[in-house]
Motif scaffolding. Sequence first.
Motif, PDB file in Angstrom:
ATOM      1  N   LEU A   8      38.271  24.270   5.304  1.00  0.00           N
ATOM      2  CA  LEU A   8      40.345  23.395   5.262  1.00  0.00           C
ATOM      3  C   LEU A   8      40.733  24.098   4.520  1.00  0.00           C
ATOM      4  N   PHE A   9      40.012  23.947   2.736  1.00  0.00           N
ATOM      5  CA  PHE A   9      39.746  23.456   1.964  1.00  0.00           C
ATOM      6  C   PHE A   9      40.620  24.854   1.232  1.00  0.00           C
ATOM      7  N   ILE A  10      39.570  26.378   1.957  1.00  0.00           N
ATOM      8  CA  ILE A  10      39.556  27.182   1.669  1.00  0.00           C
ATOM      9  C   ILE A  10      40.728  28.423   2.286  1.00  0.00           C
ATOM     10  N   ALA A  11      41.420  27.719   3.573  1.00  0.00           N
ATOM     11  CA  ALA A  11      42.277  28.455   4.277  1.00  0.00           C
ATOM     12  C   ALA A  11      43.761  27.908   3.564  1.00  0.00           C
ATOM     13  N   ALA A  12      43.552  26.277   2.753  1.00  0.00           N
ATOM     14  CA  ALA A  12      45.086  26.202   2.069  1.00  0.00           C
ATOM     15  C   ALA A  12      44.908  26.174   0.662  1.00  0.00           C
ATOM     16  N   MET A  27      60.981  28.618   4.070  1.00  0.00           N
ATOM     17  CA  MET A  27      59.964  28.717   4.642  1.00  0.00           C
ATOM     18  C   MET A  27      59.034  28.377   3.472  1.00  0.00           C
ATOM     19  N   VAL A  28      58.397  28.792   2.388  1.00  0.00           N
ATOM     20  CA  VAL A  28      57.916  28.119   0.855  1.00  0.00           C
ATOM     21  C   VAL A  28      57.828  26.394   1.594  1.00  0.00           C
ATOM     22  N   ASP A  29      59.374  25.849   1.764  1.00  0.00           N
ATOM     23  CA  ASP A  29      58.204  23.700   2.695  1.00  0.00           C
ATOM     24  C   ASP A  29      56.733  23.750   3.034  1.00  0.00           C
ATOM     25  N   PHE A  30      57.131  24.920   4.369  1.00  0.00           N
ATOM     26  CA  PHE A  30      56.917  24.902   5.491  1.00  0.00           C
ATOM     27  C   PHE A  30      55.087  24.707   5.514  1.00  0.00           C
ATOM     28  N   TYR A  31      55.247  25.925   4.130  1.00  0.00           N
ATOM     29  CA  TYR A  31      53.904  26.930   3.762  1.00  0.00           C
ATOM     30  C   TYR A  31      53.229  24.723   3.464  1.00  0.00           C
ATOM     31  N   ASP A  32      54.281  24.557   1.861  1.00  0.00           N
ATOM     32  CA  ASP A  32      53.360  24.060   1.399  1.00  0.00           C
ATOM     33  C   ASP A  32      52.597  22.866   1.838  1.00  0.00           C
ATOM     34  N   GLN A  33      53.326  22.828   3.274  1.00  0.00           N
ATOM     35  CA  GLN A  33      53.887  20.957   3.742  1.00  0.00           C
ATOM     36  C   GLN A  33      52.298  22.027   4.534  1.00  0.00           C
ATOM     37  N   LYS A  34      52.031  23.239   5.221  1.00  0.00           N
ATOM     38  CA  LYS A  34      50.681  23.496   5.531  1.00  0.00           C
ATOM     39  C   LYS A  34      49.041  22.742   5.251  1.00  0.00           C
ATOM     40  N   LYS A  35      49.756  23.569   3.345  1.00  0.00           N
ATOM     41  CA  LYS A  35      48.204  23.359   2.532  1.00  0.00           C
ATOM     42  C   LYS A  35      48.282  21.467   2.931  1.00  0.00           C
ATOM     43  N   ILE A  36      48.975  20.521   2.561  1.00  0.00           N
ATOM     44  CA  ILE A  36      49.098  19.845   2.136  1.00  0.00           C
ATOM     45  C   ILE A  36      48.552  19.113   3.143  1.00  0.00           C
ATOM     46  N   ILE A  37      48.866  19.212   4.702  1.00  0.00           N
ATOM     47  CA  ILE A  37      48.143  19.020   6.254  1.00  0.00           C
ATOM     48  C   ILE A  37      46.413  18.788   6.410  1.00  0.00           C
ATOM     49  N   LEU A  38      46.528  20.768   5.621  1.00  0.00           N
ATOM     50  CA  LEU A  38      44.944  21.098   5.312  1.00  0.00           C
ATOM     51  C   LEU A  38      44.162  20.373   5.218  1.00  0.00           C
ATOM     52  N   VAL A  39      44.575  19.979   3.770  1.00  0.00           N
ATOM     53  CA  VAL A  39      43.512  19.751   2.566  1.00  0.00           C
ATOM     54  C   VAL A  39      43.758  17.823   2.860  1.00  0.00           C
ATOM     55  N   THR A  40      44.456  18.004   3.313  1.00  0.00           N
ATOM     56  CA  THR A  40      44.515  15.983   3.886  1.00  0.00           C
ATOM     57  C   THR A  40      43.224  15.470   5.058  1.00  0.00           C
ATOM     58  N   PHE A  41      43.533  16.491   6.426  1.00  0.00           N
ATOM     59  CA  PHE A  41      42.360  17.093   7.118  1.00  0.00           C
ATOM     60  C   PHE A  41      40.902  17.222   6.720  1.00  0.00           C
ATOM     61  N   GLY A  42      40.625  17.995   5.457  1.00  0.00           N
ATOM     62  CA  GLY A  42      40.151  18.206   4.672  1.00  0.00           C
ATOM     63  C   GLY A  42      39.170  16.768   4.295  1.00  0.00           C
ATOM     64  N   ILE A  43      39.718  16.412   3.683  1.00  0.00           N
ATOM     65  CA  ILE A  43      39.235  14.902   2.954  1.00  0.00           C
ATOM     66  C   ILE A  43      39.130  14.154   3.972  1.00  0.00           C
ATOM     67  N   ILE A  44      39.533  13.474   5.003  1.00  0.00           N
ATOM     68  CA  ILE A  44      39.490  12.635   5.767  1.00  0.00           C
ATOM     69  C   ILE A  44      37.898  13.551   6.480  1.00  0.00           C
TER      70      ILE A  44
END
Length: 187
Positions: A67-71, A1-18
């Motif tokens: 998105l950053f806040i959510a991540a 579950m931790v890996d999925f959560y970290d991937q979710k953070k990475i995706i949110l931060v990536t979309f935030g940067i975009i």
Amino acid sequence: MVDFYDQKKIILVTFGIILLISALFVPAAVFYPAKVVTITPEAEIVGTSFWSLVLGGAGIVLIAASLFIAALIERPLKSWLLAGAVAVIGLVSIAFSLGDYYYMTRDSFTYNPPLSFNSSTYTWEEFERVEERLHKEGGTSSIESVAYYFHDGDMIEFSSGRIFEMHSSLARRVEAAGGEFTRIQPQ
């Protein structure tokens, strides 16, 4: 579950940067053309204020911030509530950006000011006068601002934008309908 959560953070931060990067060009490259396409085909020239671009960019930045806040905030309920509130403010800012425009047709001039969703349409007979204020620098004169006065007491003033492209045509139509045209020279 931790890996999925970290991937979710990475995706949110990536979309935030975009979104942060796109906040620099999307208001001019997407929002303005969207206005031109969706406004009546009879519009000769469509313009928008500088604030429209600023509000559009700020709205995109706020959505990126959500998105950053959510991540980055660890408490899920708090992070999603705060992110949702920031995103709603961002969407409202984008809505104000999209609602800021003016255009001229053969029969009228329509203006929807910044921070408003209500447009006003004026026929040429409703114009009382047009004032063109000139600025002189280095021996050459240029238009500093234009102001449009209406019989109902309203006044609209522009100091930049596409209004200068439509101004001479607009002033001629106002004069043809019985309105006045005044050019104010610098002292």
